[in-house]
Design a protein around this motif. Sequence first.
Motif, PDB file in Angstrom:
ATOM      1  N   VAL A 336      -0.205 -10.823   1.086  1.00 23.04           N
ATOM      2  CA  VAL A 336       0.616  -9.665   0.781  1.00 23.04           C
ATOM      3  C   VAL A 336       0.384  -9.341  -0.692  1.00 23.04           C
ATOM      4  O   VAL A 336      -0.160 -10.158  -1.438  1.00 23.04           O
ATOM      5  CB  VAL A 336       2.121  -9.931   1.036  1.00 23.04           C
ATOM      6  CG1 VAL A 336       2.372 -10.211   2.498  1.00 23.04           C
ATOM      7  CG2 VAL A 336       2.627 -11.087   0.175  1.00 23.04           C
ATOM      8  N   GLY A 337       0.765  -8.145  -1.120  1.00 21.40           N
ATOM      9  CA  GLY A 337       0.536  -7.841  -2.521  1.00 21.40           C
ATOM     10  C   GLY A 337       0.854  -6.412  -2.897  1.00 21.40           C
ATOM     11  O   GLY A 337       1.466  -5.664  -2.136  1.00 21.40           O
ATOM     12  N   LEU A 338       0.429  -6.058  -4.105  1.00 24.23           N
ATOM     13  CA  LEU A 338       0.651  -4.744  -4.694  1.00 24.23           C
ATOM     14  C   LEU A 338      -0.663  -4.141  -5.148  1.00 24.23           C
ATOM     15  O   LEU A 338      -1.506  -4.838  -5.706  1.00 24.23           O
ATOM     16  CB  LEU A 338       1.580  -4.851  -5.912  1.00 24.23           C
ATOM     17  CG  LEU A 338       3.040  -5.198  -5.689  1.00 24.23           C
ATOM     18  CD1 LEU A 338       3.702  -5.460  -7.031  1.00 24.23           C
ATOM     19  CD2 LEU A 338       3.735  -4.056  -4.984  1.00 24.23           C
ATOM     20  N   ASP A 339      -0.840  -2.847  -4.908  1.00 18.72           N
ATOM     21  CA  ASP A 339      -1.982  -2.098  -5.428  1.00 18.72           C
ATOM     22  C   ASP A 339      -1.477  -0.932  -6.256  1.00 18.72           C
ATOM     23  O   ASP A 339      -0.499  -0.269  -5.884  1.00 18.72           O
ATOM     24  CB  ASP A 339      -2.840  -1.541  -4.285  1.00 18.72           C
ATOM     25  CG  ASP A 339      -3.626  -2.613  -3.565  1.00 18.72           C
ATOM     26  OD1 ASP A 339      -3.797  -3.705  -4.127  1.00 18.72           O
ATOM     27  OD2 ASP A 339      -4.063  -2.352  -2.430  1.00 18.72           O
ATOM     28  N   GLY A 340      -2.151  -0.682  -7.351  1.00 21.81           N
ATOM     29  CA  GLY A 340      -1.913   0.515  -8.139  1.00 21.81           C
ATOM     30  C   GLY A 340      -3.224   1.286  -8.255  1.00 21.81           C
ATOM     31  O   GLY A 340      -4.264   0.693  -8.540  1.00 21.81           O
ATOM     32  N   ALA A 341      -3.189   2.607  -7.993  1.00 16.83           N
ATOM     33  CA  ALA A 341      -4.426   3.379  -7.987  1.00 16.83           C
ATOM     34  C   ALA A 341      -4.182   4.776  -8.541  1.00 16.83           C
ATOM     35  O   ALA A 341      -3.070   5.306  -8.480  1.00 16.83           O
ATOM     36  CB  ALA A 341      -4.995   3.472  -6.565  1.00 16.83           C
ATOM     37  N   VAL A 342      -5.252   5.371  -9.076  1.00 19.29           N
ATOM     38  CA  VAL A 342      -5.201   6.740  -9.576  1.00 19.29           C
ATOM     39  C   VAL A 342      -6.227   7.569  -8.818  1.00 19.29           C
ATOM     40  O   VAL A 342      -7.299   7.084  -8.432  1.00 19.29           O
ATOM     41  CB  VAL A 342      -5.471   6.813 -11.096  1.00 19.29           C
ATOM     42  CG1 VAL A 342      -4.369   6.128 -11.870  1.00 19.29           C
ATOM     43  CG2 VAL A 342      -6.827   6.195 -11.434  1.00 19.29           C
ATOM     44  N   GLY A 343      -5.882   8.843  -8.578  1.00 20.25           N
ATOM     45  CA  GLY A 343      -6.786   9.773  -7.919  1.00 20.25           C
ATOM     46  C   GLY A 343      -6.945  11.026  -8.753  1.00 20.25           C
ATOM     47  O   GLY A 343      -6.676  11.034  -9.964  1.00 20.25           O
ATOM     48  N   LYS A 344      -7.340  12.096  -8.133  1.00 21.92           N
ATOM     49  CA  LYS A 344      -7.557  13.374  -8.811  1.00 21.92           C
ATOM     50  C   LYS A 344      -6.211  14.043  -9.048  1.00 21.92           C
ATOM     51  O   LYS A 344      -5.643  14.677  -8.171  1.00 21.92           O
ATOM     52  CB  LYS A 344      -8.454  14.253  -7.941  1.00 21.92           C
ATOM     53  CG  LYS A 344      -8.867  15.566  -8.573  1.00 21.92           C
ATOM     54  CD  LYS A 344      -9.796  16.311  -7.640  1.00 21.92           C
ATOM     55  CE  LYS A 344     -10.231  17.648  -8.221  1.00 21.92           C
ATOM     56  NZ  LYS A 344     -11.154  18.367  -7.309  1.00 21.92           N
ATOM     57  N   GLY A 345      -5.663  13.869 -10.256  1.00 29.33           N
ATOM     58  CA  GLY A 345      -4.366  14.433 -10.601  1.00 29.33           C
ATOM     59  C   GLY A 345      -3.208  13.773  -9.875  1.00 29.33           C
ATOM     60  O   GLY A 345      -2.138  14.381  -9.745  1.00 29.33           O
ATOM     61  N   ASP A 346      -3.381  12.553  -9.419  1.00 32.02           N
ATOM     62  CA  ASP A 346      -2.350  11.893  -8.630  1.00 32.02           C
ATOM     63  C   ASP A 346      -2.443  10.389  -8.846  1.00 32.02           C
ATOM     64  O   ASP A 346      -3.397   9.884  -9.462  1.00 32.02           O
ATOM     65  CB  ASP A 346      -2.535  12.239  -7.148  1.00 32.02           C
ATOM     66  CG  ASP A 346      -1.260  12.085  -6.336  1.00 32.02           C
ATOM     67  OD1 ASP A 346      -0.274  11.545  -6.862  1.00 32.02           O
ATOM     68  OD2 ASP A 346      -1.267  12.488  -5.154  1.00 32.02           O
ATOM     69  N   TRP A 347      -1.474   9.651  -8.353  1.00 32.83           N
ATOM     70  CA  TRP A 347      -1.501   8.196  -8.414  1.00 32.83           C
ATOM     71  C   TRP A 347      -0.602   7.637  -7.326  1.00 32.83           C
ATOM     72  O   TRP A 347       0.190   8.363  -6.720  1.00 32.83           O
ATOM     73  CB  TRP A 347      -1.052   7.692  -9.791  1.00 32.83           C
ATOM     74  CG  TRP A 347       0.312   8.151 -10.230  1.00 32.83           C
ATOM     75  CD1 TRP A 347       0.617   9.287 -10.909  1.00 32.83           C
ATOM     76  CD2 TRP A 347       1.562   7.473 -10.001  1.00 32.83           C
ATOM     77  NE1 TRP A 347       1.974   9.389 -11.114  1.00 32.83           N
ATOM     78  CE2 TRP A 347       2.586   8.281 -10.579  1.00 32.83           C
ATOM     79  CE3 TRP A 347       1.924   6.281  -9.393  1.00 32.83           C
ATOM     80  CZ2 TRP A 347       3.923   7.922 -10.550  1.00 32.83           C
ATOM     81  CZ3 TRP A 347       3.260   5.917  -9.356  1.00 32.83           C
ATOM     82  CH2 TRP A 347       4.240   6.739  -9.943  1.00 32.83           C
ATOM     83  N   GLY A 348      -0.734   6.351  -7.070  1.00 31.44           N
ATOM     84  CA  GLY A 348       0.076   5.741  -6.025  1.00 31.44           C
ATOM     85  C   GLY A 348       0.264   4.253  -6.255  1.00 31.44           C
ATOM     86  O   GLY A 348      -0.576   3.587  -6.863  1.00 31.44           O
TER      87      GLY A 348
END
Length: 357
Positions: A336-348
């Motif tokens: 189990v875990g956590l992900d942090g990500a960035v996209g084109k003008g966005d993030w999650g």
Amino acid sequence: MQKTLFITLLLLSFSCSWAQEKTTDSTKTSKAKSKNIDFNIMPYISYNRTLDFMFGAIPMMMYKTDQTDTISPKSLSGLTAIYTTNKSYFVCSFNKWHFNEDKWRAQLFAMTGNQNSQFFMDDFDAPTFYDYSTKTTLISVSLLRKIFKSFYGGLGYTYAHYDTTYQDDIQPASTSHTNGLQTILLYDTRDAIYYPTKGNKIRARWISYPEWFGNEVNANKIISEYNSYFSVRNKTDVIAARFAGKFGLGNIAFEQQVTIGNDDIRGYSEGKYRGDGLMAIQGEYRYNFHKRMGVVGFAGVATIYGSDTPSFDWKLYPGAGVGYRYRAFKNEKFNVGLDGAVGKGDWGIYFRIGEAF
């Protein structure tokens, strides 16, 4: 229905388990057997750009359907209960079963909830996001049979009921239901189901929504994936690669459209890029610095077609990020875990049960 559920800035987890004893002969001393069930509960608090703060719990367990079966992987069952401060809620049950030396595989997923989300429209002078609310009930079941060696084939059925309303009546409210019939093909050479270090998984699903089966209009979807795994650093780490394609054919309803985000390309949580189909490629490096802990780094790119905003079609949407992993079960490699990500003008921010792929 494509759901955008990106969860978790804070993850608190604990696990508990028990062992069972079995007497084999009244004249012999009972011996402790290895436990058949691993049980784990994960409470969490999280934040999402669309759903705001979320909290809930995920109890789940891994177990053998037959203790004499030494070939089948452990089965997995669990519940998820989530409530958000934008007044959305979700309750679901997920199950994956392996039987008869892994010759049979079955899945059952059931969910009910109310999602208060948003979508993007540019049909007016001021393109912007509009809120919508969808009450959903969904049940999906599938059964696969090994045909030869690593090749499986099977059937599935999905029922979904949607009740959707839109902000400012920007679109008419709608109530609909769908009955989807699935034909499933799977080629699986992975060395492990829940944390593969080598091998391939190739799966294709044809989902048909025929009018004769209670659907308002004919529609079809093809959902495909090709995952490949490579062991590196003296078999300690893993390089994983994935291609995913989701192709809508015919009259695809709003609730059946796909949105860039979630597992295929992390880094998009606004629900802006929505269409009838999607294609994505991505790679991930899984670095295990401890027996029960690791980190990942990933990057990929996606495109969509059939968007209500034509300028979004066939553009490239990159995403990249990092994550943390923790082994949830002592006797099974399942993270189990956590992900942090960035996209084109966005993030999650993403809460993981198992790996992304």
